[in-house]
Enzyme design. Structure first.
Site, PDB file in Angstrom:
ATOM      1  N   GLY A 154       0.810  -1.214   0.000  1.00  0.00           N
ATOM      2  CA  GLY A 154       0.000   0.000   0.000  1.00  0.00           C
ATOM      3  C   GLY A 154       0.840   1.258   0.000  1.00  0.00           C
ATOM      4  N   GLY A 169       0.927  -8.598  -3.822  1.00  0.00           N
ATOM      5  CA  GLY A 169       1.080  -9.901  -4.469  1.00  0.00           C
ATOM      6  C   GLY A 169       2.043  -9.830  -5.639  1.00  0.00           C
ATOM      7  CG  ASP A 200      -1.601   0.129   9.476  1.00  0.00           C
ATOM      8  OD1 ASP A 200      -2.145   1.208   9.175  1.00  0.00           O
ATOM      9  OD2 ASP A 200      -2.018  -0.975   9.094  1.00  0.00           O
ATOM     10  CG  MET A 218      -5.660   3.814   6.959  1.00  0.00           C
ATOM     11  SD  MET A 218      -4.502   3.770   5.586  1.00  0.00           S
ATOM     12  CE  MET A 218      -4.789   2.113   4.977  1.00  0.00           C
ATOM     13  CG  MET A 256      -8.574  11.655   1.940  1.00  0.00           C
ATOM     14  SD  MET A 256      -9.861  12.656   2.705  1.00  0.00           S
ATOM     15  CE  MET A 256      -9.009  14.216   2.881  1.00  0.00           C
ATOM     16  CB  ILE A 257      -4.150   9.754   6.613  1.00  0.00           C
ATOM     17  CG1 ILE A 257      -4.288   8.227   6.725  1.00  0.00           C
ATOM     18  CG2 ILE A 257      -5.395  10.441   7.115  1.00  0.00           C
ATOM     19  CD1 ILE A 257      -4.418   7.736   8.153  1.00  0.00           C
TER      20      ILE A 257
END
Length: 511
Positions: free
Chosen positions: A144, A208, A263, A306, A419-420
């Site tokens: 991500g 992946g 995260d 998140m 957005m973050i």
């Protein structure tokens, strides 16, 4: 210039540098058993019960461990200064040797034992394994998005070029699958000059697509000998598989990682790059939710942030903003009803102030809405569980709770998740990304492989990839000081009912 003391001239004041040199000389003259600058400390005392007898180094693999010495360029490490007209080589003042360690458990207590572990300190070495003219490097971003990805790409390219004189650096497009699905793009200092002003990654990214045979074939076809992977724990597992595969084939290819996760749930490290930016952006969403709630009768704002396995973003954004009344994270049981229920707390806040704000991490949805015994749970390309939408479900529960009491509430849901993570890095993360990029390049040029670069105890270190793959994700301590700060800030009930249980070790450096 005669003075009261009758001196014929004024005495020259010593410069700051002269004073520092004198101080250094005094410290060097003291016996080795006396701490440096101990004379400047007040009330110092030796604690005989605090001792360290053994320090265990986390060994980082090197290409020289399994390749013939004839492949070692053993080149003197010099900085190539492009800022000077002559382009002269400048030697480093402070090369790092293998005896420098950064200790892991720096907080000591007589009950924690006398052994600890240490990490190899990052930085330039006196000589390099690779000759700069022979280097063909590639950079790939996986998983991500995260603030700072472009900064890391840019500074890897700039470090290879400006610090080592490397001429060939390639970018692999759209993750691991880009090795065999897309043509690589050449990266130059000019082509990456302004990318740090943009969010996302100019190379693209995907989950992946890891096929070790196809990737190996592409790496050999491109004649690469350095591979830089920017990704989280899943990407680290892929990078470690490549390292082991290249090693088994006897290939002179270094594989290194820069840990990436918005995260902040990677084990051992102080924080991941982009986390500070994400928290800063999350505050804006919390403030917007508060504004919406204040401007409506019985207004309640719900902000979903998140945090799949850990609630670091939700927790730190709650503390930084000071505007949240409830913070729900995956590490702490979520209770809606009863004396420790969060809905009752929201009602008390609503009665006192007329509005309330709830912050919830996305991973709470797995805790409340998924049955772990089901075999048909959907997963994404990285193998992660697809999380159910917790915010709409929580909104329905809030509305039902107040309707049962004849109270009408206005609930607004804000979901700034993407957005973050898609914004450009702030100043703090930009500097951090530069340090990570420079030091991963130093490590690779010195011949390290199968490693990650990270900040541990505010010092940059090299970690074997396995230390991350075997210990991630990290979790926030539900009985630690950060959670206690949350309870103090929000005044919400504590649902960690077993308060007498000993607190587990936290991966949060603020604990």
């Amino acid at each position: 210039a005669g003075g009261a003391g009758g001196r014929g001239k004024l005495e020259r004041r010593k410069s700051m540098r002269e004073l520092m040199l004198e101080k250094q000389a005094e410290a060097d003259a003291k016996p080795a058993t006396v701490p440096r600058f101990a004379s400047d400390l007040e009330g110092e005392s030796a604690l005989s019960e605090i001792t360290v007898e053994n320090v265990y180094k986390l060994v980082v693999p090197r290409l020289c461990d399994f390749l013939p010495a004839s492949l070692d360029a053993d080149a003197e490490n010099v900085r190539w200064s492009v800022a000077t007209a002559t382009g002269q080589a400048i030697r480093y003042r402070n090369n790092i040797d293998e005896k420098f360690l950064v200790l892991g458990d720096i907080i000591r207590h007589p009950d924690v034992g006398t052994s600890m572990y240490g990490f190899v300190r990052a930085g330039p070495r006196a000589s390099t394994w690779f000759a700069p003219d022979d280097v063909r490097a590639a950079v790939v971003t996986c998983g991500g998005l995260c603030p700072g990805l472009n900064n890391v790409i840019r500074d890897i390219v700039r470090s290879l070029s400006n610090l080592y004189g490397v001429k060939k650096v390639w970018g692999i497009r759209e993750g691991y699958s880009g090795f065999y699905l897309h043509e690589a793009v050449e990266l130059t200092v000019d082509s990456v000059a302004d990318i740090h002003h943009w969010g996302g990654t100019v190379l693209g990214s995907s989950r992946g697509g890891f096929d070790i045979d196809k990737i190996t074939a592409a790496v050999r076809a491109m004649d690469l000998n350095q591979l830089y992977v920017i990704g989280g724990d899943g990407s680290h597992r892929g990078a470690h598989a490549l390292y082991e595969h290249f090693r088994s084939l006897g290939l002179n290819i270094s594989v290194a990682c820069v840990p990436k996760t918005v995260d902040n749930d990677i084990a051992f490290i102080d924080r991941s790059f982009g986390f500070a930016t994400a928290v800063e952006e999350a505050q804006r969403a919390i403030l917007s939710a508060k504004t919406e709630a204040k401007c409506a009768p019985n207004g309640i704002g719900i902000v979903k942030l998140m945090g799949r396995s850990s609630g670091y973003i939700a927790a730190h954004a709650t503390l930084a903003s000071g505007d949240a009344d409830v913070c729900l994270i995956p590490e702490v049981p979520t209770v809606l009803d009863g004396p420790t229920g969060c809905l009752g707390h929201v009602q008390r806040v609503l009665e006192a102030r007329g509005h309330a704000v709830v912050v919830v991490a996305e991973g709470v949805g797995e805790q409340l809405l998924l049955d772990p015994t089901r075999k048909d749970i959907e997963r994404d390309a990285s193998g992660n569980v697809k999380l159910p939408p917790i915010a709409p479900w929580l909104k329905d529960r809030v509305v039902e709770f107040f309707e049962a009491q004849g109270i009408t509430v206005n609930v607004k849901v804000l979901d700034p998740s993407y957005m973050i993570r898609s914004v450009k890095a702030n100043a703090s993360d930009s500097l951090y990304c530069m340090l990570l990029a420079q030091n991963v390049v130093h490590g690779v040029m010195a011949g390290y492989t199968g490693f990650s670069v990270a900040l541990v105890n505010n010092r940059l270190v090299y970690l074997p990839m396995t230390s991350i793959t075997k210990n991630s994700p990290a979790f926030m301590n539900p009985r630690g000081r950060t959670w206690e700060r949350i309870l103090s800030a929000t005044r919400q009930p504590n649902t960690m009912v077993d308060d007498k249980a000993p607190a587990k070790k936290s991966e949060d450096p603020s604990e």
